[in-house]
Design a protein around this motif. Sequence first.
Motif, short mmCIF file in Angstrom:
data_model
loop_
_atom_site.label_atom_id
_atom_site.label_comp_id
_atom_site.label_asym_id
_atom_site.label_seq_id
_atom_site.Cartn_x
_atom_site.Cartn_y
_atom_site.Cartn_z
N MET A 33 58.28 -25.78 -8.47
CA MET A 33 57.95 -27.19 -8.72
C MET A 33 57.00 -27.68 -7.63
SD MET A 33 61.68 -28.74 -9.86
CE MET A 33 61.06 -29.95 -11.04
N VAL A 34 56.32 -28.76 -7.91
CA VAL A 34 55.44 -29.37 -6.92
C VAL A 34 55.73 -30.87 -6.88
CG1 VAL A 34 53.52 -29.79 -8.53
CG2 VAL A 34 53.04 -29.52 -6.09
N TRP A 35 55.61 -31.46 -5.70
CA TRP A 35 55.88 -32.88 -5.53
C TRP A 35 54.68 -33.70 -5.99
CZ3 TRP A 35 59.67 -36.19 -5.08
CH2 TRP A 35 59.41 -37.49 -4.61
N ILE A 36 54.94 -34.68 -6.84
CA ILE A 36 53.90 -35.59 -7.33
C ILE A 36 54.11 -36.93 -6.64
CG2 ILE A 36 52.81 -36.62 -9.35
CD1 ILE A 36 52.81 -33.56 -9.41
N GLU A 37 53.22 -37.30 -5.75
CA GLU A 37 53.33 -38.59 -5.07
C GLU A 37 53.26 -39.73 -6.08
OE1 GLU A 37 54.00 -39.21 -2.03
OE2 GLU A 37 53.56 -37.37 -0.92
N PHE A 65 58.01 -37.81 -7.87
CA PHE A 65 58.96 -36.90 -8.51
C PHE A 65 58.46 -35.47 -8.39
CE2 PHE A 65 55.86 -38.52 -11.49
CZ PHE A 65 55.41 -37.40 -12.19
N TRP A 66 59.36 -34.53 -8.58
CA TRP A 66 59.02 -33.12 -8.65
C TRP A 66 58.71 -32.75 -10.09
CZ3 TRP A 66 58.88 -29.93 -4.36
CH2 TRP A 66 59.49 -30.41 -3.20
N ARG A 335 58.19 -28.90 -20.08
CA ARG A 335 58.38 -28.65 -18.65
C ARG A 335 59.29 -29.75 -18.13
NH1 ARG A 335 53.13 -27.93 -15.80
NH2 ARG A 335 52.18 -27.77 -17.86
N CYS A 336 59.85 -29.55 -16.95
CA CYS A 336 60.86 -30.45 -16.42
C CYS A 336 60.38 -31.20 -15.17
CB CYS A 336 62.13 -29.70 -16.04
SG CYS A 336 62.77 -28.60 -17.30
N VAL A 337 61.10 -32.26 -14.85
CA VAL A 337 60.88 -32.99 -13.59
C VAL A 337 62.23 -33.20 -12.93
CG1 VAL A 337 58.81 -34.17 -14.44
CG2 VAL A 337 61.05 -35.27 -14.68
N GLN A 338 62.17 -33.66 -11.68
CA GLN A 338 63.37 -33.90 -10.89
C GLN A 338 63.03 -34.90 -9.80
OE1 GLN A 338 64.90 -30.37 -8.83
NE2 GLN A 338 66.89 -30.73 -9.74
N GLN A 339 63.93 -35.77 -9.47
CA GLN A 339 63.68 -36.74 -8.39
C GLN A 339 63.88 -36.07 -7.04
OE1 GLN A 339 62.51 -39.16 -11.07
NE2 GLN A 339 62.29 -39.74 -8.93
#
Length: 339
Positions: A33-37, A65-66, A335-339
Amino acid sequence: MPATAARFQTTLHDITTPQNTSTHNNAPTHPGMVWIEGGSFSMGGDNNQAADDEYPKHKVTVDGFWMDITEVTNARFQAFINATGYITTAERKPDWKELKKQLPPGTPEPDSFLLVPASLVFVAPPAEVPLNDYSQWWQWKTGANWRHPHGPGSTIEGKENYPVVHISWYDAQAYCKWAGKRLPTEAEWEWAARGKLTGNIYPWGNEPVEQGKPKANSWQGHFPDQNKVLDQYYYTAPVGSYDPNGYGLYDMAGNVWEWCADYYDSRYYQSVTKPGGVLNPTGPVKACDPNEPLASKRVIRGGSFLCNDGYCSGYRVARRMKTSEDSGMEHLGFRCVQQ
Protein backbone atom coordinates in the motif's frame (compact mmCIF):
# COMPACT_ATOMS: atom_id res chain seq x y z
CA MET A 1 1.69 -19.66 -2.63
CA PRO A 2 2.78 -20.63 -6.19
CA ALA A 3 6.33 -19.73 -7.13
CA THR A 4 5.17 -17.17 -9.70
CA ALA A 5 3.04 -15.48 -7.06
CA ALA A 6 5.93 -15.43 -4.61
CA ARG A 7 8.18 -13.82 -7.20
CA PHE A 8 5.50 -11.24 -7.87
CA GLN A 9 5.11 -10.40 -4.19
CA THR A 10 8.86 -9.72 -4.04
CA THR A 11 8.59 -7.45 -7.06
CA LEU A 12 5.56 -5.73 -5.53
CA HIS A 13 7.58 -4.94 -2.40
CA ASP A 14 10.42 -3.56 -4.51
CA ILE A 15 8.22 -1.19 -6.51
CA THR A 16 6.30 -0.06 -3.44
CA THR A 17 9.20 0.86 -1.21
CA PRO A 18 10.59 3.79 -3.27
CA GLN A 19 7.18 5.46 -3.18
CA ASN A 20 7.07 5.40 0.63
CA THR A 21 8.66 8.69 1.58
CA SER A 22 6.37 10.30 4.18
CA THR A 23 6.40 9.58 7.91
CA HIS A 24 3.27 7.49 7.40
CA ASN A 25 5.03 5.12 5.04
CA ASN A 26 7.38 2.17 5.41
CA ALA A 27 4.98 0.75 8.01
CA PRO A 28 5.20 -3.06 8.08
CA THR A 29 1.46 -3.15 8.77
CA HIS A 30 0.68 -1.77 5.29
CA PRO A 31 2.54 -3.97 2.77
CA GLY A 32 1.63 -3.34 -0.84
CA MET A 33 0.00 0.00 0.00
CA VAL A 34 1.01 3.63 -0.35
CA TRP A 35 -0.02 6.61 1.77
CA ILE A 36 -2.21 9.17 -0.02
CA GLU A 37 -1.97 12.57 1.64
CA GLY A 38 -5.31 14.25 2.20
CA GLY A 39 -6.24 17.45 0.40
CA SER A 40 -8.81 19.33 -1.64
CA PHE A 41 -9.64 19.11 -5.32
CA SER A 42 -12.28 19.92 -7.89
CA MET A 43 -14.20 16.69 -8.48
CA GLY A 44 -15.97 16.02 -11.76
CA GLY A 45 -15.63 16.13 -15.54
CA ASP A 46 -12.60 17.79 -17.14
CA ASN A 47 -13.33 17.71 -20.87
CA ASN A 48 -16.10 17.48 -23.44
CA GLN A 49 -16.34 13.71 -23.04
CA ALA A 50 -17.80 14.15 -19.57
CA ALA A 51 -21.29 12.74 -19.01
CA ASP A 52 -24.10 14.57 -17.24
CA ASP A 53 -23.52 12.68 -13.99
CA GLU A 54 -19.97 14.09 -13.80
CA TYR A 55 -21.37 17.60 -13.24
CA PRO A 56 -21.33 19.98 -11.57
CA LYS A 57 -17.65 20.04 -10.70
CA HIS A 58 -17.45 20.69 -6.98
CA LYS A 59 -14.87 21.15 -4.26
CA VAL A 60 -14.12 18.05 -2.20
CA THR A 61 -11.71 17.56 0.69
CA VAL A 62 -10.59 14.11 1.80
CA ASP A 63 -8.47 12.99 4.73
CA GLY A 64 -5.36 10.91 4.11
CA PHE A 65 -5.56 7.15 3.66
CA TRP A 66 -3.59 4.11 2.56
CA MET A 67 -4.37 2.55 -0.82
CA ASP A 68 -3.34 -0.68 -2.51
CA ILE A 69 -0.79 0.20 -5.16
CA THR A 70 -2.35 -2.35 -7.52
CA GLU A 71 -5.69 -3.97 -8.09
CA VAL A 72 -6.23 -7.05 -5.91
CA THR A 73 -4.58 -9.95 -7.72
CA ASN A 74 -5.57 -13.56 -8.18
CA ALA A 75 -2.81 -14.54 -5.73
CA ARG A 76 -4.10 -12.24 -3.00
CA PHE A 77 -7.70 -13.31 -3.59
CA GLN A 78 -6.65 -16.97 -3.50
CA ALA A 79 -5.12 -16.37 -0.06
CA PHE A 80 -8.48 -15.00 1.11
CA ILE A 81 -10.33 -18.02 -0.29
CA ASN A 82 -7.85 -20.43 1.30
CA ALA A 83 -8.27 -18.76 4.67
CA THR A 84 -12.06 -18.43 4.67
CA GLY A 85 -13.57 -20.90 2.20
CA TYR A 86 -15.61 -18.03 0.78
CA ILE A 87 -17.71 -18.75 -2.32
CA THR A 88 -18.12 -15.83 -4.72
CA THR A 89 -21.42 -14.63 -6.15
CA ALA A 90 -20.60 -16.01 -9.60
CA GLU A 91 -20.00 -19.45 -8.10
CA ARG A 92 -23.47 -19.60 -6.54
CA LYS A 93 -26.85 -20.30 -8.08
CA PRO A 94 -28.74 -16.99 -8.50
CA ASP A 95 -31.63 -16.44 -6.08
CA TRP A 96 -34.67 -15.54 -8.18
CA LYS A 97 -36.46 -14.01 -5.17
CA GLU A 98 -33.62 -11.51 -4.83
CA LEU A 99 -33.13 -10.95 -8.56
CA LYS A 100 -36.76 -10.04 -9.25
CA LYS A 101 -36.57 -7.18 -6.72
CA GLN A 102 -34.36 -5.37 -9.26
CA LEU A 103 -36.71 -5.98 -12.20
CA PRO A 104 -40.03 -4.43 -13.26
CA PRO A 105 -43.06 -6.04 -11.56
CA GLY A 106 -44.40 -8.98 -13.51
CA THR A 107 -41.08 -9.97 -15.04
CA PRO A 108 -41.39 -13.73 -15.68
CA GLU A 109 -38.99 -16.12 -14.00
CA PRO A 110 -36.20 -17.22 -16.38
CA ASP A 111 -35.87 -20.80 -17.47
CA SER A 112 -34.13 -22.93 -14.86
CA PHE A 113 -31.13 -23.52 -17.13
CA LEU A 114 -30.31 -19.81 -16.83
CA LEU A 115 -30.44 -19.80 -13.02
CA VAL A 116 -27.09 -21.50 -12.59
CA PRO A 117 -23.68 -20.28 -11.41
CA ALA A 118 -22.46 -18.02 -14.22
CA SER A 119 -21.02 -14.62 -15.05
CA LEU A 120 -20.64 -12.19 -17.93
CA VAL A 121 -17.79 -12.87 -20.37
CA PHE A 122 -16.64 -10.64 -23.21
CA VAL A 123 -17.00 -12.19 -26.66
CA ALA A 124 -16.00 -9.99 -29.59
CA PRO A 125 -18.57 -9.88 -32.40
CA PRO A 126 -17.33 -10.77 -35.90
CA ALA A 127 -18.23 -7.36 -37.33
CA GLU A 128 -19.35 -3.86 -36.37
CA VAL A 129 -22.44 -3.79 -34.13
CA PRO A 130 -24.64 -1.05 -32.61
CA LEU A 131 -23.04 0.29 -29.43
CA ASN A 132 -26.39 0.71 -27.70
CA ASP A 133 -26.81 -3.06 -27.33
CA TYR A 134 -24.14 -4.51 -25.05
CA SER A 135 -25.62 -8.00 -25.44
CA GLN A 136 -23.73 -8.01 -28.75
CA TRP A 137 -20.45 -8.50 -26.88
CA TRP A 138 -21.37 -9.76 -23.40
CA GLN A 139 -22.31 -13.40 -22.93
CA TRP A 140 -23.81 -14.96 -19.78
CA LYS A 141 -21.57 -17.99 -19.51
CA THR A 142 -22.17 -20.91 -17.18
CA GLY A 143 -19.10 -21.71 -15.11
CA ALA A 144 -17.41 -18.35 -15.60
CA ASN A 145 -15.97 -17.01 -12.35
CA TRP A 146 -12.73 -15.73 -10.86
CA ARG A 147 -11.08 -19.14 -11.24
CA HIS A 148 -12.26 -19.48 -14.87
CA PRO A 149 -12.36 -15.91 -16.23
CA HIS A 150 -13.30 -16.87 -19.81
CA GLY A 151 -15.57 -19.71 -18.78
CA PRO A 152 -15.04 -23.48 -18.42
CA GLY A 153 -11.65 -24.59 -19.68
CA SER A 154 -9.97 -21.28 -18.88
CA THR A 155 -7.69 -20.92 -15.88
CA ILE A 156 -5.72 -18.42 -13.82
CA GLU A 157 -2.72 -20.72 -13.59
CA GLY A 158 0.33 -18.63 -14.35
CA LYS A 159 -1.74 -15.45 -13.88
CA GLU A 160 -1.29 -15.01 -10.15
CA ASN A 161 -0.24 -11.39 -10.67
CA TYR A 162 -3.25 -10.50 -12.85
CA PRO A 163 -6.22 -8.68 -11.32
CA VAL A 164 -8.94 -10.93 -9.96
CA VAL A 165 -12.18 -10.51 -11.95
CA HIS A 166 -15.82 -11.66 -11.87
CA ILE A 167 -16.00 -10.05 -8.43
CA SER A 168 -19.30 -8.70 -7.13
CA TRP A 169 -19.52 -5.80 -4.69
CA TYR A 170 -20.36 -8.32 -1.99
CA ASP A 171 -17.26 -10.36 -2.83
CA ALA A 172 -15.07 -7.25 -2.63
CA GLN A 173 -16.61 -6.33 0.72
CA ALA A 174 -15.93 -9.82 2.07
CA TYR A 175 -12.28 -9.64 1.03
CA CYS A 176 -11.90 -6.18 2.58
CA LYS A 177 -13.33 -7.38 5.89
CA TRP A 178 -10.93 -10.32 5.94
CA ALA A 179 -7.97 -8.08 5.08
CA GLY A 180 -8.88 -5.42 7.65
CA LYS A 181 -9.43 -2.87 4.90
CA ARG A 182 -12.36 -1.31 3.04
CA LEU A 183 -13.38 -0.14 -0.40
CA PRO A 184 -12.51 3.47 -1.27
CA THR A 185 -15.21 6.09 -1.44
CA GLU A 186 -15.75 7.53 -4.89
CA ALA A 187 -14.13 10.79 -3.77
CA GLU A 188 -11.08 9.01 -2.36
CA TRP A 189 -10.73 7.02 -5.56
CA GLU A 190 -10.78 10.09 -7.82
CA TRP A 191 -8.42 12.05 -5.56
CA ALA A 192 -5.95 9.16 -5.64
CA ALA A 193 -6.34 8.61 -9.39
CA ARG A 194 -5.44 12.24 -10.11
CA GLY A 195 -1.98 11.51 -8.74
CA LYS A 196 -1.13 15.03 -7.48
CA LEU A 197 -2.13 16.59 -10.82
CA THR A 198 -4.71 19.39 -10.98
CA GLY A 199 -7.55 19.43 -13.49
CA ASN A 200 -6.08 16.78 -15.79
CA ILE A 201 -8.09 14.28 -17.79
CA TYR A 202 -6.10 11.11 -17.07
CA PRO A 203 -3.89 9.81 -14.24
CA TRP A 204 -0.81 10.60 -16.39
CA GLY A 205 -1.92 14.07 -17.54
CA ASN A 206 -3.67 15.16 -20.73
CA GLU A 207 -1.96 13.22 -23.51
CA PRO A 208 -4.61 11.10 -25.30
CA VAL A 209 -4.50 7.45 -24.35
CA GLU A 210 -3.40 6.25 -27.80
CA GLN A 211 -0.66 8.84 -28.29
CA GLY A 212 2.92 8.04 -27.31
CA LYS A 213 3.82 4.85 -25.52
CA PRO A 214 1.07 2.67 -24.00
CA LYS A 215 -0.09 4.23 -20.74
CA ALA A 216 -2.89 1.84 -19.80
CA ASN A 217 -4.51 -1.41 -20.85
CA SER A 218 -7.40 -0.30 -23.06
CA TRP A 219 -9.12 -1.18 -26.34
CA GLN A 220 -7.16 0.14 -29.33
CA GLY A 221 -9.05 0.02 -32.57
CA HIS A 222 -12.74 -0.22 -33.40
CA PHE A 223 -14.79 -1.32 -30.40
CA PRO A 224 -15.90 -4.07 -29.90
CA ASP A 225 -14.89 -6.02 -32.99
CA GLN A 226 -11.29 -4.98 -33.74
CA ASN A 227 -8.50 -4.53 -31.21
CA LYS A 228 -5.02 -3.61 -32.49
CA VAL A 229 -3.50 -4.73 -29.15
CA LEU A 230 -0.87 -1.97 -29.21
CA ASP A 231 -0.59 -2.26 -25.43
CA GLN A 232 0.26 -5.98 -25.79
CA TYR A 233 -2.83 -7.30 -23.97
CA TYR A 234 -6.19 -8.24 -25.46
CA TYR A 235 -7.73 -9.04 -22.07
CA THR A 236 -6.36 -8.09 -18.65
CA ALA A 237 -2.68 -7.28 -18.12
CA PRO A 238 -0.47 -8.19 -15.16
CA VAL A 239 -0.82 -5.49 -12.53
CA GLY A 240 1.89 -2.85 -12.70
CA SER A 241 2.50 -3.29 -16.46
CA TYR A 242 2.40 0.47 -17.13
CA ASP A 243 3.87 3.51 -15.40
CA PRO A 244 2.31 4.50 -12.05
CA ASN A 245 0.72 7.86 -11.38
CA GLY A 246 2.16 10.53 -9.10
CA TYR A 247 1.25 8.60 -5.95
CA GLY A 248 2.84 5.39 -7.18
CA LEU A 249 -0.51 3.76 -7.96
CA TYR A 250 -0.72 1.39 -10.91
CA ASP A 251 -3.64 0.82 -13.29
CA MET A 252 -5.84 3.65 -12.06
CA ALA A 253 -6.83 3.79 -15.73
CA GLY A 254 -7.76 0.70 -17.71
CA ASN A 255 -7.19 -2.99 -17.00
CA VAL A 256 -10.31 -3.57 -14.86
CA TRP A 257 -13.08 -1.41 -13.43
CA GLU A 258 -12.81 -1.03 -9.66
CA TRP A 259 -15.60 -1.11 -7.08
CA CYS A 260 -16.14 1.88 -4.80
CA ALA A 261 -18.07 1.89 -1.53
CA ASP A 262 -20.69 4.43 -2.66
CA TYR A 263 -24.18 3.86 -3.94
CA TYR A 264 -24.62 5.31 -7.43
CA ASP A 265 -27.01 8.23 -7.94
CA SER A 266 -26.93 10.08 -11.27
CA ARG A 267 -27.84 13.33 -9.48
CA TYR A 268 -25.55 13.00 -6.49
CA TYR A 269 -23.14 15.74 -7.49
CA GLN A 270 -26.04 18.19 -7.69
CA SER A 271 -27.11 17.36 -4.15
CA VAL A 272 -23.66 17.44 -2.54
CA THR A 273 -22.34 20.67 -4.09
CA LYS A 274 -21.78 23.42 -1.51
CA PRO A 275 -20.03 26.82 -1.77
CA GLY A 276 -17.45 25.84 0.83
CA GLY A 277 -17.00 22.33 -0.48
CA VAL A 278 -17.73 19.00 1.13
CA LEU A 279 -15.55 16.96 3.50
CA ASN A 280 -15.13 13.20 3.05
CA PRO A 281 -18.33 12.53 1.10
CA THR A 282 -19.54 8.94 1.29
CA GLY A 283 -22.18 8.98 -1.43
CA PRO A 284 -25.98 9.00 -1.38
CA VAL A 285 -28.07 7.05 1.13
CA LYS A 286 -29.54 4.89 -1.63
CA ALA A 287 -28.98 4.12 -5.30
CA CYS A 288 -30.77 5.88 -8.13
CA ASP A 289 -30.19 4.91 -11.75
CA PRO A 290 -33.03 6.29 -13.91
CA ASN A 291 -32.44 3.53 -16.46
CA GLU A 292 -32.94 0.76 -13.87
CA PRO A 293 -34.67 2.38 -10.90
CA LEU A 294 -35.18 -0.85 -8.93
CA ALA A 295 -31.57 -2.02 -9.06
CA SER A 296 -29.23 -1.32 -6.14
CA LYS A 297 -26.09 -0.09 -7.86
CA ARG A 298 -22.64 0.94 -6.68
CA VAL A 299 -20.08 3.17 -8.35
CA ILE A 300 -17.25 1.63 -10.35
CA ARG A 301 -14.24 3.62 -11.49
CA GLY A 302 -11.15 3.54 -13.69
CA GLY A 303 -12.17 1.84 -16.92
CA SER A 304 -10.98 -1.49 -18.25
CA PHE A 305 -9.27 -3.26 -21.11
CA LEU A 306 -12.51 -2.74 -23.05
CA CYS A 307 -12.58 1.05 -22.78
CA ASN A 308 -12.21 3.10 -25.94
CA ASP A 309 -12.91 6.74 -26.81
CA GLY A 310 -15.49 5.55 -29.31
CA TYR A 311 -17.47 3.88 -26.56
CA CYS A 312 -16.95 4.89 -22.91
CA SER A 313 -13.57 6.63 -22.36
CA GLY A 314 -13.68 5.01 -18.92
CA TYR A 315 -10.00 5.67 -18.24
CA ARG A 316 -10.71 9.36 -17.55
CA VAL A 317 -10.23 10.08 -13.84
CA ALA A 318 -13.67 11.68 -13.54
CA ARG A 319 -15.60 9.00 -15.43
CA ARG A 320 -18.40 7.50 -13.34
CA MET A 321 -19.96 4.14 -14.10
CA LYS A 322 -22.21 1.88 -12.10
CA THR A 323 -23.38 -1.70 -11.83
CA SER A 324 -25.60 -3.76 -9.56
CA GLU A 325 -24.05 -5.05 -6.37
CA ASP A 326 -24.40 -8.70 -7.39
CA SER A 327 -22.77 -8.23 -10.79
CA GLY A 328 -19.58 -10.02 -11.72
CA MET A 329 -17.91 -9.45 -15.07
CA GLU A 330 -14.69 -10.28 -16.85
CA HIS A 331 -13.50 -6.68 -16.59
CA LEU A 332 -14.49 -5.89 -13.00
CA GLY A 333 -12.24 -6.07 -9.94
CA PHE A 334 -11.23 -3.83 -7.02
CA ARG A 335 -8.52 -2.43 -4.76
CA CYS A 336 -8.66 -1.56 -1.07
CA VAL A 337 -7.92 1.37 1.23
CA GLN A 338 -7.21 1.69 4.94
CA GLN A 339 -6.99 4.60 7.37
